[in-house]
Design a protein around this motif. Structure first.
Motif, PDB file in Angstrom:
ATOM      1  N   ILE A 146      20.951  -8.982  -8.699  1.00 50.68           N
ATOM      2  CA  ILE A 146      19.927  -8.649  -7.708  1.00 50.68           C
ATOM      3  C   ILE A 146      20.420  -9.182  -6.368  1.00 50.68           C
ATOM      4  O   ILE A 146      20.847 -10.323  -6.262  1.00 50.68           O
ATOM      5  N   TYR A 147      20.366  -8.345  -5.358  1.00 47.75           N
ATOM      6  CA  TYR A 147      21.073  -8.686  -4.126  1.00 47.75           C
ATOM      7  C   TYR A 147      20.174  -8.872  -2.908  1.00 47.75           C
ATOM      8  O   TYR A 147      20.654  -8.846  -1.795  1.00 47.75           O
ATOM      9  N   GLY A 148      18.877  -9.054  -3.141  1.00 46.83           N
ATOM     10  CA  GLY A 148      18.042  -9.267  -1.979  1.00 46.83           C
ATOM     11  C   GLY A 148      16.710  -9.905  -2.314  1.00 46.83           C
ATOM     12  O   GLY A 148      16.248  -9.837  -3.457  1.00 46.83           O
ATOM     13  N   THR A 149      16.141 -10.571  -1.324  1.00 46.74           N
ATOM     14  CA  THR A 149      14.732 -10.944  -1.437  1.00 46.74           C
ATOM     15  C   THR A 149      13.970 -10.089  -0.440  1.00 46.74           C
ATOM     16  O   THR A 149      14.535  -9.548   0.505  1.00 46.74           O
ATOM     17  N   LEU A 150      12.663  -9.994  -0.646  1.00 41.14           N
ATOM     18  CA  LEU A 150      11.889  -8.965   0.049  1.00 41.14           C
ATOM     19  C   LEU A 150      11.449  -9.378   1.447  1.00 41.14           C
ATOM     20  O   LEU A 150      10.914 -10.459   1.647  1.00 41.14           O
ATOM     21  N   LEU A 151      11.729  -8.516   2.411  1.00 38.53           N
ATOM     22  CA  LEU A 151      11.117  -8.683   3.733  1.00 38.53           C
ATOM     23  C   LEU A 151       9.677  -8.194   3.639  1.00 38.53           C
ATOM     24  O   LEU A 151       8.749  -8.972   3.697  1.00 38.53           O
ATOM     25  N   TYR A 152       9.487  -6.926   3.493  1.00 40.32           N
ATOM     26  CA  TYR A 152       8.206  -6.390   3.070  1.00 40.32           C
ATOM     27  C   TYR A 152       8.410  -4.995   2.503  1.00 40.32           C
ATOM     28  O   TYR A 152       9.425  -4.363   2.765  1.00 40.32           O
ATOM     29  N   ALA A 153       7.459  -4.564   1.719  1.00 41.95           N
ATOM     30  CA  ALA A 153       7.631  -3.309   1.009  1.00 41.95           C
ATOM     31  C   ALA A 153       7.552  -2.139   1.976  1.00 41.95           C
ATOM     32  O   ALA A 153       6.695  -2.098   2.868  1.00 41.95           O
ATOM     33  N   GLY A 154       8.454  -1.192   1.791  1.00 40.28           N
ATOM     34  CA  GLY A 154       8.418   0.018   2.598  1.00 40.28           C
ATOM     35  C   GLY A 154       8.367   1.217   1.684  1.00 40.28           C
ATOM     36  O   GLY A 154       8.971   1.216   0.623  1.00 40.28           O
ATOM     37  N   GLY A 155       7.642   2.222   2.100  1.00 35.86           N
ATOM     38  CA  GLY A 155       7.581   3.409   1.258  1.00 35.86           C
ATOM     39  C   GLY A 155       6.799   4.509   1.935  1.00 35.86           C
ATOM     40  O   GLY A 155       6.356   4.395   3.085  1.00 35.86           O
ATOM     41  N   GLN A 156       6.649   5.585   1.165  1.00 32.31           N
ATOM     42  CA  GLN A 156       6.026   6.779   1.677  1.00 32.31           C
ATOM     43  C   GLN A 156       4.502   6.678   1.604  1.00 32.31           C
ATOM     44  O   GLN A 156       3.959   6.187   0.614  1.00 32.31           O
ATOM     45  N   MET A 157       3.841   7.125   2.650  1.00 36.59           N
ATOM     46  CA  MET A 157       2.378   7.083   2.683  1.00 36.59           C
ATOM     47  C   MET A 157       1.849   8.417   3.186  1.00 36.59           C
ATOM     48  O   MET A 157       2.513   9.088   3.974  1.00 36.59           O
ATOM     49  N   LEU A 158       0.656   8.739   2.726  1.00 35.43           N
ATOM     50  CA  LEU A 158       0.038   9.979   3.184  1.00 35.43           C
ATOM     51  C   LEU A 158      -1.055   9.651   4.202  1.00 35.43           C
ATOM     52  O   LEU A 158      -2.066   9.036   3.870  1.00 35.43           O
ATOM     53  N   TYR A 159      -0.817  10.041   5.428  1.00 33.70           N
ATOM     54  CA  TYR A 159      -1.782   9.815   6.511  1.00 33.70           C
ATOM     55  C   TYR A 159      -2.604  11.086   6.729  1.00 33.70           C
ATOM     56  O   TYR A 159      -2.087  12.193   6.644  1.00 33.70           O
ATOM     57  N   VAL A 160      -3.879  10.883   7.044  1.00 41.18           N
ATOM     58  CA  VAL A 160      -4.752  12.030   7.239  1.00 41.18           C
ATOM     59  C   VAL A 160      -5.400  11.948   8.620  1.00 41.18           C
ATOM     60  O   VAL A 160      -5.922  10.904   9.013  1.00 41.18           O
ATOM     61  N   ASN A 161      -5.353  13.039   9.344  1.00 37.69           N
ATOM     62  CA  ASN A 161      -6.052  13.126  10.620  1.00 37.69           C
ATOM     63  C   ASN A 161      -7.499  13.538  10.339  1.00 37.69           C
ATOM     64  O   ASN A 161      -7.803  14.712  10.125  1.00 37.69           O
TER      65      ASN A 161
END
Lengths: 431, 295, 307
Positions: A146-161
């Motif tokens: 394992i080659y990292g510790t977490l900065l913060y989670a990033g990922g795909q999100m669904l935004y709604v207007n």
């Protein structure tokens, strides 16, 4: 081991130079390592968040207060071409001890010995992973390390207007809504006269964010062993066809831009799009946009019953050339641990359950409902496709699929080309 | 008339209004072209300034807003609060000053050698000079970096300034060579008859006739150094030592960008260039026409 | 006439001139030996190795060069780059000359105009790129907006495999300020008496242009041509920022391909081989251009040597 690698690379470069360099007498090849101040840690970060320097500095102050024998020198770097710089520094034995690393870089770098395997350290610090909802090996695992510790989670999100939805007389989608619901709502939200679209995906080139649809339709990008491309399977094609139809048949989605170019026009930010599949980092900009919005659940594919979001997070990595492994680990552990995550929770999504469930954290994102996308992250996330040659085959996928988005090629044709190009790259792998 | 070079700067001393109207009648179409194309070329600067005065959320309005509402002057203060912009200004000024003077001095000398003096191997050496700019810097980056490491120049301004003094850019040398070659040899010969050596010819004959070209080299060197991102990015590591283009990029992160602040920083980076160019072009394009004959 | 002077001082003068020559170019010699030669040779050595940047290179002989021959993407990148040079260089040469002539007229506020016309070169590249992305956006951009007004359905520009490269060529014209400035400086150095002589012979504006301006400017045109070729083959920033080489490799310039190999695919050896092939291409074209220059480039200061 590490110091040997360092020595070899120095010698080889000097060798390369020396071939023509009777003229280039590199006067006095004194060791480049400064009089070793044994507890000085160099930490390089690149701009990943627009205004995080002060927050990060505070967290580091917290660290140095708890570890008085360690001195941290923070070097803030521009993000453009930072990867090139880190490699150059590493090759010349000048890399920092610890650096922020993009999700794309971890495995390609780790597989070439650039980063330290943190697994032995992590095993000694169970408190670090106990409360973690984010699996560290998801994006940064390679051959058991394992080659990292977490900065913060990033990922795909669904935004709604929500402003657009209300104007069209539509309700916010329910938690278990489907692709068909999304399709019909997107079509209803589209208004060519106002250049208004129902849906938008960004970035789609590289096609990371279309993976949600490939997976939802039951397909994959690569097989489980990651040595064969599966974009030309009927399932993967069905997922892509869904997007292409929205673009060209229904005209409910704009033709996506050619590259993930900074400064590309994002019509969602301008209030011209109903549903936007974006990244978790888009939130700050969307907050300044002036319309009413919220997050929605990812829709389910009714046929397969699958819903998937694509993740990809940045890591704190230790460069294998460091001379202060333990001190560097202490810092990586602090930054990626509960204290660091708490200190930086205003900037991103912490990987610790207790933090994301706290009212204090939810308050930061109110009145919108951050628990909605975080729920998807925890239940329905798909790991990031990453291999030592990830950059080459992702580019092949990006390039070959592009004409499909613009309608210059069919889904069949484009996925065929992409698959054979990617498989050709895999065929070049040695042993 | 159109194709003829401007005869003498003195002619342009404030024309009487009658002359102006005749002038306009004759040349109205030139002004038409100038204005149409000028508007197109000015658009980026106007866009830049306008964006720098907007709220972040107003940057991407569709259709684009050219006049911001509301006008956010406070963006300019925010930039100085967020990053040590004044410091970056100073760093850029220091680096640019030494790089520009170095380039002008060394290019003017080297070009003279290649253009006006004869020595064995000259043409081959000149081809070697040109060929150094035909190799993309990416493949020489790491050895160069190692070289600067061995010199203990990393994280200092030296890699950004010293090379300018010893040769500098091959383009500048080539440019000046071309301009030197255009100069008539009559004055050289006259000076030589008077017993002048190469240095006197360089200093008293060639340089005074080359002010426009030297001005171009100065402007190019200034802009190249002032706007250079990659070299300072690679060789500098400490944030306090950064130059403006690096500071500018600090508003652009991997996944999002504070466009309004980036534009503020861009405006403030561009303003010295625009001002300097406006002043400099006046000096070196109009002021020195045909001074070469004074000898 | 000129020949008599050296003869009066014999060989000594020639030697003196040669020594002076070496002294004048010595700053460059030193810089070349110290900063340039070593890394250049190192990069050639890299081209003969497998070199993953973060791992030491291992000898590979000519394998990288052999692989290049069969690499479709390399040939695609050569094609893209050559097409770019073929169109962008002559267009830039032409338009910048035109603008320089315009800027050299007796117009009011000439300093103001000259500054405006140089603005694109003064604005930081991020701002310029962003503006172009806006202008060329198929849905919301100004360009297609204007085309729609006159009833034309505008193309997808940077998104289209057909239009992406022409879009970049079009954008390159935006930067004519650089060559224009060089022409402008060149126009200052044309002696007035040459024009007067043509006028005395009854020549008009066109005669002056053809018999004085063009020959007098030929060394400067030549410079811009060589510079255009060398720089054109090394275009990198625009495709990197705006298209990433796409769509479907339509804007895959050689240097972008080389860069991707060097720093994204960990193939610095292969990238170096590309760089050296590119170097040979540029070098050969430059030498050819130099050879042909004797037919059309006129050097006042070389007249002695030609006589």
């Amino acid at each position: 081991m590490t110091s040997m690698k360092h020595r070899i690379s120095r010698r080889t470069f000097a060798g390369g130079l020396a071939v023509g360099a009777a003229a280039v007498s590199l006067a006095g090849r004194i060791s480049n390592v400064r009089a070793a101040d044994k507890t000085k840690i160099n930490l390089n970060i690149y701009q990943i968040n627009d205004n995080w320097q002060n927050t990060l500095k505070k967290v580091i102050d917290g660290f140095t207060a708890a570890n008085p024998t360690i001195d941290v020198k923070l070097n803030i770097q521009p993000s453009a071409q930072y990867w090139d710089k880190l490699q150059t520094q590493y090759a010349a034995g000048q890399a920092p001890d610890l650096s922020l690393i993009n999700a794309d870089w971890v495995v390609p770098g780790a597989s070439r010995g650039m980063f330290l395997d943190l697994k032995p350290y992590l095993e000694k610090s169970p408190e670090l992973t106990k409360d973690l909802w984010y699996p560290l090996d998801q994006d940064w695992g390679y051959k058991g390390g394992i080659y990292g510790t977490l900065l913060y989670a990033g990922g795909q999100m669904l935004y709604v207007n929500k402003t657009l939805l209300k104007a069209a007389g539509l309700e916010m989608p329910a938690a278990n809504w489907t692709w068909d619901d999304l399709h019909s709502m997107a079509v209803k939200l589209t208004d060519a006269s106002k250049k208004q679209y129902g849906m938008h995906i960004s970035p789609i080139a590289p096609p990371y964010w279309s993976c949600a649809f490939i997976h939802g339709a039951g397909g994959t990008v690569l097989n489980a062993a990651m040595d064969k491309c599966t974009l030309d399977t009927p399932e993967a094609r069905a997922g892509l066809q869904y997007i292409v139809d929205l673009i060209h048949k229904d005209k409910a989605m704009p033709v996506p831009p050619p590259a993930n170019a900074t400064g590309e026009v994002n019509p969602f930010m301008a209030g011209k799009v109903g549903f936007y599949f974006g990244g978790s980092w888009d939130e700050a900009a969307i907050r300044t946009s002036g319309f009413d919005w919220d997050w929605a659940d990812m829709p389910v594919n009714a046929k397969t019953g699958i819903k998937k979001v694509q993740m990809g997070s940045n890591a704190w990595g230790i460069l294998s050339t460091t001379k202060h492994k333990d001190e560097a680990w202490a810092l990586a552990k602090y930054l990626g641990g509960p204290e660091g995550a708490k200190g930086m929770m205003s900037l991103g999504l912490p990987g610790f359950k207790s933090i994301i469930d706290s009212p204090e954290f939810k308050q930061i994102h109110a009145p919108q409902h951050i628990e909605v996308p975080l729920g998807d992250f925890q239940k329905d996330s798909h790991n990031y496709y990453t291999t030592p040659d990830a950059s080459a085959w992702w580019d092949a996928a990006t390039q070959n699929l592009q004409p499909m988005w613009t309608g210059e090629d069919t889904v069949e044709g484009a996925t065929q080309k992409a698959t054979s190009a990617i498989n050709a790259i895999f065929a070049k792998r040695k042993s | 008339m159109l194709l003829q070079a401007e005869q003498s700067p003195q002619v342009r001393v404030k024309p009487a209004s009658l002359r102006l109207s005749r002038h306009l009648k004759e040349f109205w179409w030139i002004y038409l072209i100038l204005i149409v194309v000028g508007v197109l070329l000015m658009a980026p600067l106007v866009w830049l300034i306008s964006s720098s005065l907007k709220d972040q959320g107003k940057i991407f309005t569709i259709p684009p807003e050219w006049i911001p509402t509301p006008v956010r002057w406070s963006n300019y203060r925010t930039v100085f609060e967020q990053i040590p912009f004044g410091r970056f200004y100073w760093n850029s000024a220091v680096v640019t000053f030494f790089a520009t003077t170095g380039n002008v001095v060394s290019a003017s000398l080297v070009a003279f050698g290649f253009a006006r003096l004869r020595f064995p191997g000259r043409d081959v050496l000149f081809l070697v000079l040109l060929s150094t700019v035909m190799i993309p810097y990416h493949v020489t980056l790491i050895p160069t970096y190692v070289l600067f490491r061995e010199l203990h120049w990393l994280d200092t301004f030296l890699p950004l300034t010293v090379p300018a003094w010893i040769g500098g850019s091959a383009f500048n040398i080539f440019l000046l060579r071309q301009f030197y070659l255009r100069l008539s040899l009559e004055l050289d010969d006259a000076a030589r008859v008077d017993g002048a050596g190469p240095w006197r010819i360089f200093w008293d004959v060639v340089l005074p006739q080359s002010k426009p070209a030297l001005g171009v080299v100065a402007i190019f060197s200034f802009l190249a150094s002032w706007n250079d991102f990659f070299a300072p990015f690679i060789y500098l590591n400490t944030t306090e030592k950064f130059t403006l283009p690096l500071g500018l990029q600090l508003f652009q992160s991997t996944n999002s960008t504070e466009w309004n602040l980036l534009m503020v920083a861009s405006v403030m980076t561009a303003i010295p260039c625009v001002a300097l160019y406006f002043v400099a072009q006046r000096y070196f394009i109009q002021g020195v026409v045909f001074t070469g004959l004074k000898g | 006439m000129a020949a008599t002077i050296p003869r009066s001082r014999g060989l000594n003068h020639r030697q003196k001139e040669a020594i002076a020559g070496y002294l004048f170019i010595s700053p460059w010699i030193v810089g070349f030996l110290v900063f340039i030669l070593g890394p250049v040779i190192a990069s050639f050595y890299f081209s003969l190795t497998n070199y993953a940047v973060v791992q030491p290179p291992t000898w590979a002989g000519l394998a990288n060069y052999r692989e290049l021959v069969h690499d479709d993407l390399f040939w695609q990148s050569m094609k893209v780059t050559s097409l770019y040079v073929l169109f962008s260089v002559p267009l830039t040469l032409f338009f910048s000359f035109l603008v320089a002539l315009l800027m050299n007229q007796r117009v009011q506020f000439v300093g103001f105009w000259r500054t405006i016309y140089y603005l694109p070169n003064l604005v930081p590249i991020v701002a310029g790129t962003m503006l172009w992305l806006w202008l060329l956006n198929p849905d919301y951009g100004l360009v297609n907006g204007l085309l729609a007004r006159v009833g034309i359905d505008g193309p997808l520009w940077l998104q289209s495999t057909k239009w992406a490269l022409p879009s970049l060529i079009l954008m390159s014209l935006w930067g004519v300020g650089g060559p224009t400035l060089i022409y402008l400086a060149g126009l200052q150095g044309i002696p007035t008496d040459l024009y007067e002589a043509v006028a005395l012979d009854g020549g008009g504006a066109w005669a002056k242009f053809v018999t004085v301006t063009i020959p007098q400017m030929s060394p400067v045109i030549f410079f811009n041509l060589i510079l255009g070729i060398i720089a054109g083959f090394q275009v990198f920033a625009q495709p990197l920022i705006m298209t990433g080489g796409g769509p479907r490799y339509a804007t895959l310039f050689v240097v972008l391909y080389l860069y991707n190999n060097a720093f994204h695919n960990f193939q610095m050896g292969y990238a170096s081989a590309i760089a050296w092939v590119l170097f040979m291409v540029i070098l050969v074209l430059t030498i050819i251009t130099f050879r042909f220059s004797s037919y059309w480039v006129y050097y006042e200061g070389e007249a002695r040597q030609k006589r």
